[in-house]
Design a protein around this motif. Structure first.
Motif, PDB file in Angstrom:
ATOM      1  N   MET A  65      25.029 -55.636  20.419  1.00  0.00           N
ATOM      2  CA  MET A  65      25.264 -54.548  21.339  1.00  0.00           C
ATOM      3  C   MET A  65      26.421 -53.717  20.795  1.00  0.00           C
ATOM      4  O   MET A  65      27.325 -54.237  20.157  1.00  0.00           O
ATOM      5  N   ALA A  66      26.374 -52.422  21.074  1.00  0.00           N
ATOM      6  CA  ALA A  66      27.432 -51.514  20.632  1.00  0.00           C
ATOM      7  C   ALA A  66      27.878 -50.660  21.817  1.00  0.00           C
ATOM      8  O   ALA A  66      27.223 -50.615  22.853  1.00  0.00           O
ATOM      9  N   ALA A  67      29.017 -49.987  21.637  1.00  0.00           N
ATOM     10  CA  ALA A  67      29.530 -49.053  22.637  1.00  0.00           C
ATOM     11  C   ALA A  67      30.068 -47.832  21.920  1.00  0.00           C
ATOM     12  O   ALA A  67      30.585 -47.927  20.802  1.00  0.00           O
ATOM     13  N   GLY A  93      21.409 -55.292  14.119  1.00  0.00           N
ATOM     14  CA  GLY A  93      20.378 -55.584  15.111  1.00  0.00           C
ATOM     15  C   GLY A  93      20.674 -55.005  16.488  1.00  0.00           C
ATOM     16  O   GLY A  93      20.212 -55.534  17.500  1.00  0.00           O
ATOM     17  N   VAL A  94      21.439 -53.929  16.531  1.00  0.00           N
ATOM     18  CA  VAL A  94      21.796 -53.320  17.810  1.00  0.00           C
ATOM     19  C   VAL A  94      20.552 -52.745  18.469  1.00  0.00           C
ATOM     20  O   VAL A  94      19.822 -51.967  17.864  1.00  0.00           O
ATOM     21  N   GLY A  95      20.317 -53.148  19.710  1.00  0.00           N
ATOM     22  CA  GLY A  95      19.189 -52.647  20.483  1.00  0.00           C
ATOM     23  C   GLY A  95      19.626 -52.024  21.792  1.00  0.00           C
ATOM     24  O   GLY A  95      18.816 -51.478  22.530  1.00  0.00           O
ATOM     25  N   GLU A  96      20.934 -52.129  22.076  1.00  0.00           N
ATOM     26  CA  GLU A  96      21.485 -51.587  23.310  1.00  0.00           C
ATOM     27  C   GLU A  96      22.844 -50.963  23.007  1.00  0.00           C
ATOM     28  O   GLU A  96      23.654 -51.551  22.291  1.00  0.00           O
ATOM     29  N   VAL A  97      23.072 -49.767  23.553  1.00  0.00           N
ATOM     30  CA  VAL A  97      24.316 -49.052  23.304  1.00  0.00           C
ATOM     31  C   VAL A  97      24.885 -48.565  24.629  1.00  0.00           C
ATOM     32  O   VAL A  97      24.213 -47.865  25.386  1.00  0.00           O
ATOM     33  N   LEU A  98      26.109 -48.961  24.896  1.00  0.00           N
ATOM     34  CA  LEU A  98      26.842 -48.518  26.071  1.00  0.00           C
ATOM     35  C   LEU A  98      27.547 -47.218  25.716  1.00  0.00           C
ATOM     36  O   LEU A  98      28.212 -47.127  24.685  1.00  0.00           O
ATOM     37  N   VAL A  99      27.395 -46.195  26.565  1.00  0.00           N
ATOM     38  CA  VAL A  99      28.000 -44.896  26.288  1.00  0.00           C
ATOM     39  C   VAL A  99      28.899 -44.512  27.451  1.00  0.00           C
ATOM     40  O   VAL A  99      28.463 -44.480  28.600  1.00  0.00           O
ATOM     41  N   GLY A 100      30.164 -44.244  27.140  1.00  0.00           N
ATOM     42  CA  GLY A 100      31.116 -43.862  28.168  1.00  0.00           C
ATOM     43  C   GLY A 100      30.834 -42.473  28.709  1.00  0.00           C
ATOM     44  O   GLY A 100      30.690 -41.524  27.946  1.00  0.00           O
ATOM     45  N   LEU A 101      30.743 -42.373  30.035  1.00  0.00           N
ATOM     46  CA  LEU A 101      30.540 -41.095  30.709  1.00  0.00           C
ATOM     47  C   LEU A 101      31.835 -40.753  31.435  1.00  0.00           C
ATOM     48  O   LEU A 101      32.202 -41.438  32.389  1.00  0.00           O
ATOM     49  N   PRO A 102      32.550 -39.727  30.974  1.00  0.00           N
ATOM     50  CA  PRO A 102      33.866 -39.413  31.540  1.00  0.00           C
ATOM     51  C   PRO A 102      33.778 -38.666  32.877  1.00  0.00           C
ATOM     52  O   PRO A 102      33.838 -37.447  32.930  1.00  0.00           O
ATOM     53  N   ARG A 103      33.638 -39.420  33.927  1.00  0.00           N
ATOM     54  CA  ARG A 103      33.582 -38.815  35.266  1.00  0.00           C
ATOM     55  C   ARG A 103      34.971 -38.316  35.662  1.00  0.00           C
ATOM     56  O   ARG A 103      35.967 -38.732  35.098  1.00  0.00           O
TER      57      ARG A 103
END
Length: 132
Positions: A1-3, A46-56
């Motif tokens: 997993m990545a971010a 093997g990254v299949g999911e990426v967390l992306v920061g949403l700056p609210r």
């Protein structure tokens, strides 16, 4: 997993260990180079999911900057259909990680902390059971 701490010019990248227990900062890259970095992470890590920061905003609303991130995220989703992208509220993450660095920072020298912000977001997500 990545971010990703996705910015206009710079993007912080973090990855988790294979057990999805610990996040580690990886690198800060130019946002324009992000597709190549993601291809490498998918292929080599093997990254299949990426967390992306949403700056609210502080009120939790989707403001101007969050809309810009959402637009970039739409492009990433189109270019990486095999990857699951997850939006994460990243309010104040960069400020939290950069606070301790201010003390030791030389005057006039700005250090990139985007990868640290990405790692913090990812660690929070993992601790809350995300990606399990």
């Amino acid at each position: 997993m990545a971010a990703l701490d996705l910015g206009e010019v710079w993007t912080g990248v973090a990855v988790s260990d294979p057990t999805r227990t610990l996040a580690r900062p990886l690198e800060v890259v130019r946002t324009s180079e992000l597709p190549g970095v993601l291809r490498r992470l998918v292929r080599e890590e093997g990254v299949g999911e990426v967390l992306v920061g949403l700056p609210r905003t502080l009120r939790g609303e989707v403001g101007f900057q969050a809309r810009r991130v959402s637009d970039r995220l739409s492009s990433l989703r189109a270019g990486f259909p095999e990857v699951r992208f997850v939006e994460w509220d990243e309010r104040l993450t960069t400020k939290v990680v950069s606070g301790p660095l201010r003390e030791g920072r030389r005057r006039g020298r700005r250090e990139r902390v985007d990868h640290l912000a990405a790692a913090r977001m990812l660690q929070e997500y993992l601790e809350l059971g995300g990606g399990a």
